[in-house]
Structures are given as structure tokens and as C-alpha cells.
Write an enzyme that holds these catalytic residues in place. Structure first.
Site, PDB file in Angstrom:
ATOM      1  CE  LYS A 192      -3.827   2.377   0.186  1.00 24.54           C
ATOM      2  NZ  LYS A 192      -4.583   2.659   1.407  1.00 24.54           N
ATOM      3  CG  ASN A 200      -1.177  10.312   0.530  1.00 22.20           C
ATOM      4  OD1 ASN A 200      -2.138  11.045   0.660  1.00 22.20           O
ATOM      5  ND2 ASN A 200      -1.295   8.995   0.485  1.00 22.20           N
ATOM      6  CB  SER A 262      -6.438  11.370   2.298  1.00 18.36           C
ATOM      7  OG  SER A 262      -5.237  10.633   2.400  1.00 18.36           O
TER       8      SER A 262
END
Length: 314
Positions: A192, A200, A262
Site C-alpha cells: 500500500k 500523498n 487525502s
């Protein structure tokens, strides 16, 4: 399993989406909320989704964890920057011999949870979800939604496919959520990070969405370089990620709708960034195992500077 109670700690883009799907499928679901409590208690949850919009008009909403019932499965969907709250939040709501399902980004989170609550099973969930909270009680599901489940064991030794993983899988599948089971949670966490670390980090540093990062030859090359450093980090801990997986993540992102990560949303909203869970913990673990990850270290230090500046100015 369908008569088991679920608690959702963190009813945002992720917890709100998955929790709402579980309730819609008929599972007994209870939501802990903060700023949205009054709105959700009065109007419910609205899920705007590429798979079909729906509204839950009646929601078991709570502002105080002490008022929640003890639940069989507690889903941790908070940002990791709020994990200092877990020693207060988890003990009152999780049943003895229950399950804590950690749906968070980063590395080393399950270790922290296992130290807080004994006599429970800790399962890590790796979410491949494009979803944003766009208003009080309003979740916009843009794309994807698969979860990879793996059970935590001491030292992250592979646990195999356990009964609790199968039971959770059945519940989530009944809610229309795609589930994959992994025998090795640590390998799943590193895989991941192959996506999370470059996108990110660079989305904040370069002020760009995923499509813009992929469209430029220089950032495309940098993304691939960062991904291969994540692979080196995984190798240092005895986990092998094939080169084909790096290409798969690059192709996967090219096919995605333009997405503001995010971490970029948190930065834009002047919220603390999940730097330690996503960058600091993997860096320290890899360095302790003798691996040098200079480009990830560079991104980590830039993010620490930007986050500190952002918090002072915000």
C-alpha cells in the site's frame, strides 16, 4: 456474523462510506462523530457514489464513546494523527474477544492498537478508495473501494487466512464491498505504501492532483523512483514486492479519475498531516534493517517543514 454490532470510530470520507454501506446491508452499525454529530443525528448520512446514491435517514450517532454499546467489531477510521485518542476510545466500545479493524494508512499502527486493548483480534485493512467528505454527513465516493484484510500477529509474522478475516469478509461483501484476504499483513502494508508514499507526498509538495503528477515526464519518473525505494524498504524487512506491482500501481493511477489525495486535502484544510505513519515509521523500520531510502527521506523532511509552517499559519 450478521447479528454482530459494528462501531465506526471516525465517520469521515472512509469510515462514513464503509459504515453506511454496512448499515444499508442490514448490519447493526454505530457511528462516533465529532463536528458532524448534530447534523447526522438530525438528517442522517448521505452517500453520493458512482455505484448509486443513497441516504440513511436513521443513524445510530454518538458524540461520546461512553454512550456507545459494546461492539463485536470496532472499525478505526480516524486519521492516524488522532491515534493519541485511542486509549480513551477503544476500551469502552470493544467487546472482550472482539475485533478491532484498523482502516488506516501507514505502518506499525496495529502494534499500537494491540498494546491498548488485550483479548481482542487486531486486523489491518488496506483501503483502495477514492472518497471525500464534502459537507456535514455528506460523503462523495468517487472511485474504487476494495479492502485488503490481514490479521496482525506479534512481529508481523504471516497469520494466514483466519476465521475472523473470513467472517469480516462475508459482512463487507454482503455490503457490496470488494474484499481480498492476505496471509501477510506486513507485505500488504508495504504494498500500500508503494502508492501512498509518492502520491500523498508529492501532491502536497508540488500542489498537484494525481492526473497532473502522472502527466508530467519528470514527476512520473520521480514517482517510479519513490516506488522502487518503497520496494527496497520492504525487501529490508524480508518482504518481496515484484517490479510488476510498481507498474501495476502506475497504470492504476493513470486510469483513475483526477484525485486530490487525502494528505493534500488535510494540507489544504490546515489539518495535521499523517507524516509519521506513512513516511516516518517505514523510514525508521527500513533504516533499522540497514536500508537507505534517500528520496523518501527527502520527501519526509520536506513534508515536516511544510506541515509545521501550515500549522503555524493555519
Amino acid at each position: 456474523m450478521r447479528d454482530r454490532k459494528y462501531a465506526i470510530l471516525g465517520t469521515g470520507a472512509l469510515g462514513g462510506f464503509y459504515g453506511a454501506r454496512l448499515q444499508k446491508a442490514g448490519l447493526d452499525t454505530h457511528f462516533l462523530l465529532k463536528s458532524d454529530y448534530q447534523h447526522v443525528n438530525e438528517y442522517g448520512l448521505f452517500i453520493e457514489s458512482k455505484e448509486g446514491d443513497f441516504t440513511l435517514t436513521q443513524v445510530n450517532a454518538y458524540h461520546d464513546v461512553e454512550k456507545m454499546p459494546q461492539c463485536d467489531v470496532v472499525v478505526v477510521a480516524l486519521k492516524t494523527t488522532q491515534n493519541y485518542l485511542l486509549p480513551k476510545l477503544l476500551p469502552p466500545v470493544v467487546k472482550e474477544n472482539g475485533v478491532v479493524l484498523v482502516l488506516q494508512n501507514g505502518l506499525g499502527i496495529e502494534e499500537e492498537v494491540a498494546q491498548i486493548v488485550g483479548n481482542v483480534t487486531v486486523i489491518g485493512g488496506l483501503c483502495f478508495l477514492c472518497s471525500n467528505k464534502v459537507g456535514p454527513g455528506h460523503i462523495h465516493h468517487i472511485d474504487y473501494g476494495e479492502i485488503i484484510l490481514g490479521e496482525y500477529t506479534s512481529e508481523y509474522s504471516p497469520a494466514g487466512i483466519t476465521e475472523n478475516m473470513q467472517l469480516l469478509s462475508d459482512d463487507f461483501k454482503s455490503a457490496g464491498i470488494s474484499i481480498e484476504l492476505t496471509e501477510d499483513l506486513l507485505l500488504g502494508r508495504w504494498k500500500k505504501l508503494v502508492w501512498n508514499i509518492p502520491y500523498n507526498g508529492l501532491s502536497v509538495i508540488l500542489n498537484a492532483t494525481t492526473d497532473k503528477l502522472m502527466a508530467d515526464q519528470y514527476t512520473h519518473r520521480l514517482i517510479a523512483q519513490l516506488m522502487y525505494e518503497v520496494v527496497l524498504g520492504a525487501n529490508s524487512m524480508g518482504r518481496n514486492i515484484p517490479d510488476s506491482f510498481v507498474q501495476k500501481m502506475l497504470d492504476y493511477t493513470l486510469q483513475m479519475k483526477p484525485y486530490r489525495t487525502s494528505m493534500k486535502i488535510d494540507y489544504d484544510e490546515c489539518r495535521p498531516l499523517e507524516i509519521e505513519a506513512i513516511f516516518g515509521n517505514p523510514l525508521r523500520k527500513a533504516q533499522a534493517a540497514g536500508a537507505d531510502l534517500p528520496q523518501i527521506s527527502c520527501v519526509y523532511h520536506q513534508l515536516k517543514f511544510l506541515d509545521a509552517q501550515n500549522q503555524r499559519e493555519g
